[in-house]
Design an enzyme around this catalytic site. Structure first.
Site, PDB file in Angstrom:
ATOM      1  CB  CYS A   4      99.278  11.561  18.246  1.00  0.00           C
ATOM      2  SG  CYS A   4      99.184  10.525  17.276  1.00  0.00           S
ATOM      3  N   GLY A  58     103.697   6.955  24.175  1.00  0.00           N
ATOM      4  CA  GLY A  58     102.471   8.050  24.161  1.00  0.00           C
ATOM      5  C   GLY A  58     102.664   8.276  22.511  1.00  0.00           C
ATOM      6  CB  CYS A  59     101.564  11.133  20.248  1.00  0.00           C
ATOM      7  SG  CYS A  59     101.888  11.492  18.879  1.00  0.00           S
ATOM      8  CG  PHE A  60     104.685   7.066  16.468  1.00  0.00           C
ATOM      9  CD1 PHE A  60     104.089   8.208  16.025  1.00  0.00           C
ATOM     10  CD2 PHE A  60     104.050   6.230  16.022  1.00  0.00           C
ATOM     11  CE1 PHE A  60     103.294   7.748  15.016  1.00  0.00           C
ATOM     12  CE2 PHE A  60     103.581   6.069  15.043  1.00  0.00           C
ATOM     13  CZ  PHE A  60     102.690   6.990  14.605  1.00  0.00           C
TER      14      PHE A  60
END
EC number: 1.8.4.11
Length: 225
Positions: A4, A58-60
């Site tokens: 990410c 998903g991307c944090f």
């Protein structure tokens, strides 16, 4: 492998801005809809306190930004869950073979927001539960969708909600979100914390994560702050 940190920049500034001008949004943002509330939820209490919830979707960066705007969530952390302490480092997690998922830990007040409401927000705007080992532009097991339950009550509520959503046939594809016990949460490096709110102009945030927060405000005005 995808991380990410990089995808939006790999488009190049011109192409990324072109995507924005064409209103091309990630699948989760484009298809966001307010899902039904959980039929089974924790009883509301008038006594203020603090409980912990951990989600991966998903991307944090984006998941953290969503929950930072939910009333009753007192604090959030980006981090890693599912693997060992020794490998809870971004460069290793990004390889996709540590067992970790990029996760977000929430400290919330159950007198203001219930665990079921957090699940409703998670599925409505923060993650696409039909994407297996990926989310939007990011692919790899570290981006899988997971509910890490920390109590038997959370397990019951989450399991019932997954079954409820499955029976409702809201999604065209099967739900692949996993429900697993929380063994440990390891905070991510400082530069990841509150990344979206600190870097609102980052093209990755503009394209992938800012729409999620706007959807939260649109779909859950009573919970948004």
């Amino acid at each position: 492998m995808s991380t990410c940190r990089h995808p939006a920049r790999t488009f190049g500034a011109t192409l990324a801005l072109g995507l924005l001008s064409a209103c091309t949004l990630p699948p989760t943002a484009a298809a966001a809809a307010k899902l039904p509330a959980p039929a089974l939820d924790a009883p509301r209490t008038t006594a203020h306190g603090e409980q912990v919830a951990v989600f991966a979707g998903g991307c944090f960066w984006g998941v953290q930004d969503v929950f930072e705007h939910v009333k009753g969530v007192r604090k959030t952390w980006a981090g890693y869950s599912g693997g060992a302490a020794a490998t809870a480092h971004y460069d290793q997690v990004s390889e996709g073979d540590t067992g970790h998922a990029e996760s977000v830990k929430l400290l919330f007040d159950p007198a203001q927001v219930s665990y079921g409401q957090l699940l409703q927000v998670f599925f409505s705007v923060a993650t696409d539960p039909t994407e297996l080992d990926r989310q939007g532009p990011d692919s790899g097991t570290q981006y899988r969708s997971v509910i890490f339950y920390s109590t038997p009550e959370q397990q019951r509520i989450a399991n019932a909600y997954l079954a409820q959503l499955g029976k409702s046939r809201i999604y065209a594809a099967p739900i692949v979100t996993r429900l697993v016990p929380l063994k440990a949460f390891y905070p991510a490096e400082n530069w990841h914390q509150d990344y979206a709110s600190r870097h609102p102009g980052d093209l990755y945030i503009v394209i992938n994560d800012a729409p999620k927060v706007r959807n939260l405000q649109r779909l859950f005005p009573a919970l948004y702050w």
